[in-house]
Scaffold this motif. Structure first.
Motif, PDB file in Angstrom:
ATOM      1  N   PHE A  20       0.839  -1.168   0.177  1.00 42.38           N
ATOM      2  CA  PHE A  20       0.041  -0.064  -0.025  1.00 42.38           C
ATOM      3  C   PHE A  20       0.683   1.326  -0.099  1.00 42.38           C
ATOM      4  O   PHE A  20       0.437   2.137  -0.458  1.00 42.38           O
ATOM      5  N   TRP A  21       2.051   1.226   0.694  1.00 48.51           N
ATOM      6  CA  TRP A  21       2.598   2.422   0.865  1.00 48.51           C
ATOM      7  C   TRP A  21       3.679   2.726  -0.331  1.00 48.51           C
ATOM      8  O   TRP A  21       4.283   3.829  -0.118  1.00 48.51           O
ATOM      9  N   ILE A  29      -0.845   0.715  -9.697  1.00 47.02           N
ATOM     10  CA  ILE A  29      -2.261   0.053  -9.953  1.00 47.02           C
ATOM     11  C   ILE A  29      -3.353   1.119 -10.345  1.00 47.02           C
ATOM     12  O   ILE A  29      -3.975   1.148 -11.284  1.00 47.02           O
ATOM     13  N   CYS A  30      -3.646   1.656  -9.342  1.00 45.40           N
ATOM     14  CA  CYS A  30      -4.692   2.940  -9.718  1.00 45.40           C
ATOM     15  C   CYS A  30      -4.289   3.996 -10.700  1.00 45.40           C
ATOM     16  O   CYS A  30      -5.297   4.082 -11.597  1.00 45.40           O
ATOM     17  N   LEU A  31      -3.161   4.256 -10.679  1.00 51.06           N
ATOM     18  CA  LEU A  31      -2.640   5.244 -11.846  1.00 51.06           C
ATOM     19  C   LEU A  31      -2.924   4.718 -13.019  1.00 51.06           C
ATOM     20  O   LEU A  31      -3.381   5.252 -14.198  1.00 51.06           O
ATOM     21  N   ARG A  32      -2.413   3.470 -13.234  1.00 52.22           N
ATOM     22  CA  ARG A  32      -2.523   2.571 -14.577  1.00 52.22           C
ATOM     23  C   ARG A  32      -3.921   2.540 -15.052  1.00 52.22           C
ATOM     24  O   ARG A  32      -4.170   2.490 -16.113  1.00 52.22           O
ATOM     25  N   ILE A  88      -9.007   1.328   9.169  1.00 54.01           N
ATOM     26  CA  ILE A  88      -7.569   1.372   9.227  1.00 54.01           C
ATOM     27  C   ILE A  88      -6.915   1.133   7.900  1.00 54.01           C
ATOM     28  O   ILE A  88      -6.212   2.002   7.248  1.00 54.01           O
ATOM     29  N   LEU A  89      -7.811   0.158   7.100  1.00 53.86           N
ATOM     30  CA  LEU A  89      -7.099   0.194   5.564  1.00 53.86           C
ATOM     31  C   LEU A  89      -7.895   1.069   4.663  1.00 53.86           C
ATOM     32  O   LEU A  89      -7.070   1.557   3.826  1.00 53.86           O
ATOM     33  N   LYS A  90      -9.144   1.674   5.113  1.00 49.39           N
ATOM     34  CA  LYS A  90      -9.431   2.743   4.236  1.00 49.39           C
ATOM     35  C   LYS A  90      -8.740   4.099   4.352  1.00 49.39           C
ATOM     36  O   LYS A  90      -8.383   4.655   3.564  1.00 49.39           O
ATOM     37  N   LEU A  94      -5.151   3.316   1.947  1.00 54.01           N
ATOM     38  CA  LEU A  94      -5.586   3.678   0.616  1.00 54.01           C
ATOM     39  C   LEU A  94      -5.290   4.842   0.077  1.00 54.01           C
ATOM     40  O   LEU A  94      -5.389   5.976   0.796  1.00 54.01           O
ATOM     41  N   PRO A  95      -4.693   4.918  -1.194  1.00 55.32           N
ATOM     42  CA  PRO A  95      -4.601   6.487  -1.663  1.00 55.32           C
ATOM     43  C   PRO A  95      -5.760   7.237  -1.827  1.00 55.32           C
ATOM     44  O   PRO A  95      -6.958   6.746  -2.214  1.00 55.32           O
ATOM     45  N   GLY A  96      -5.853   8.348  -1.519  1.00 53.35           N
ATOM     46  CA  GLY A  96      -7.027   9.495  -1.834  1.00 53.35           C
ATOM     47  C   GLY A  96      -7.970   9.441  -0.582  1.00 53.35           C
ATOM     48  O   GLY A  96      -8.829   9.928  -0.510  1.00 53.35           O
TER      49      GLY A  96
END
Length: 170
Positions: A20-21, A29-32, A88-90, A94-96
């Protein structure tokens, strides 16, 4: 001999955090997935490619689809976690989503005010995610190069020979 291999919890937690970091992993992956960069197909009636720069629209669409499947698997895995792990995960991973917000801001939402209490919850969230992402990746047919198995196992104390027989203790 154990039925299930022993998991190295700290190494598994570290692997989830790294996923994640590290900007080259989930955020990448999100950017792609959002970087369409598509061009119209170039049609050459001769069938000869004039340069090494060929139309890769199909490859890009396939990559975008793979990344979108990976993102769906991650979000579904997070939604399937227990409440504290989901928060915690969100909000921390998570980015954003308040990117890497501080523990002091997040702890009251979890009703944990000490750093030790929060740390235990964060570690449990990483372990929960490592367990839950596996079936989600199978459902979405995620390429294991995008989302690897996060579990790190202790090595077994028994060596196996070429025919599956026990050869002794390491």
């Amino acid at each position: 001999m154990e039925l299930f291999p022993q998991i190295d919890k700290q190494a598994t937690i570290d692997k989830v955090r790294h996923f994640f970091w590290d900007d080259d992993r989930f955020e990448g992956i999100c950017l792609r997935a959002g970087n369409y960069g598509l061009r119209s197909p170039t049609i050459d009636i001769t069938g000869v490619k004039g340069s090494s720069a060929f139309n890769s629209t199909d490859d890009r669409l396939a990559d975008i689809a793979d990344c979108l499947h990976a993102i769906c698997a991650v979000h579904e895995a997070i939604q399937s976690c227990r409440h504290s792990s989901k928060v915690i995960l969100k909000e921390r991973f998570l980015p954003g989503f308040r990117d890497r917000m501080y523990v002091k801001e997040l702890a009251p939402k979890l009703e944990r005010y000490s750093d030790d209490g929060y740390k235990a919850l964060e570690e449990r969230a990483c372990l929960d995610f490592a367990d839950i992402i596996e079936p989600k990746c199978a459902i979405y047919r995620v390429d294991r190069q995008l989302i690897p198995d996060f579990h790190v196992y202790f090595k077994s104390g028994i060596n196996r020979g070429p025919h599956g027989d026990h050869t002794g203790i390491k």
